[in-house]
Enzyme design. Structure first.
Site: not given
Length: 267
Positions: A34, A73, A111, A136, A166
């Site tokens: 990360d 991201g 997504s 996005y 989620s």
């Protein structure tokens, strides 16, 4: 699973932390990455801080990796200066580094915002036209196409999971349709790691009776969700917003931000 070293990007994010905990001990080595600081490495873990926008760093990150779980991201809407390096340039760097390293499979956290401007009255499947609801969402649509290029041209199999919502529990009426439990998320990851495919798009969603999505493609690959948002219907069915665009579209509040188009022209 025939994997020695598994790379999880976005390991400091909300879902990354969940996966780090739930995948612990599953593989000989779980490499965690990360741009943000992460907890120190535990048994069987490697912790590598890396900015996905740094091509050289990503090349090093992917060395000796067998499979990648790409959850890195930007995970929410932002301006172009944020979205492009994190989600577009970062994805390009990751897939190219994977190609150079000989990685043969990437499970991609896409997504539902790739198709967020579709109407809630329409039940769609993985073949639906892309209709991103924000910058996005567009970056995730780009990631899906990038994955297709590298799958068909370079042999890097890709499962693109259009994750709904989620969380530990659904939070509002929309999430009665889009919710994916953490347990079902891991079950979908298992499908991504074990199923036989070249390139597939599936929806990251539990067994919700109000789902916007026909997820037969995921079921064909072996996904069997065990959880459902239905037990929250009584508590959440009335918890809606006052934004007509958000309530009309599958993407919810992401669709309503900066919206200046014709609502009647939406797909």
């Amino acid at each position: 699973m025939p994997y020695h070293r598994v790379l999880l990007t976005g390991a400091a994010g909300n879902l990354g932390r969940v996966l780090r905990e739930r995948l612990a001990g599953r593989f000989p080595v779980l490499r965690l990455s990360d741009v943000a600081e992460m907890a120190p490495a535990g048994p069987g873990e490697e912790v590598v801080r890396c900015d996905l926008a740094d091509a050289d760093a990503v090349t090093k990150l992917c060395r000796d990796v067998d499979v990648i779980l790409h959850f890195g991201g930007r995970s929410t809407e932002a301006d172009w200066d944020t979205v492009v390096p994190a989600n577009i340039l970062g994805a390009v760097n990751l897939w190219e580094a994977a190609r150079k390293a000989g990685v043969k499979r990437i499970v991609f956290a896409s997504s539902n915002h790739v198709i967020g401007l579709h109407s809630r009255s329409e039940r769609i499947d993985h073949r639906a036209m892309a209709a991103p609801d924000c910058r996005y969402g567009l970056s995730k649509a780009f990631g899906e196409d990038l994955a297709a290029l590298y799958a068909y041209k370079h042999g890097i199999a890709a499962l693109c999971i259009r994750i709904g919502s989620s969380y530990a529990e659904p939070a509002d009426a929309r999430q009665l349709s889009t919710w994916m439990s953490f347990g079902d998320l891991v079950r979908m990851i298992d499908v991504g790691l074990t199923a036989d495919y070249t390139y597939e798009i599936v929806y990251g969603v539990s067994d919700n009776s109000r789902s916007f999505w026909d997820n037969a493609n995921a079921e064909r690959l072996g996904y069997t969700p065990r959880d459902s948002a239905d037990r929250f219907i009584a508590a959440l069915a009335g918890k809606t917003s006052d934004d007509p665009i958000a309530e009309k579209t599958q993407g919810g509040s992401f669709s309503g931000v900066e919206f200046s188009g014709d609502p009647d022209a939406l797909p």
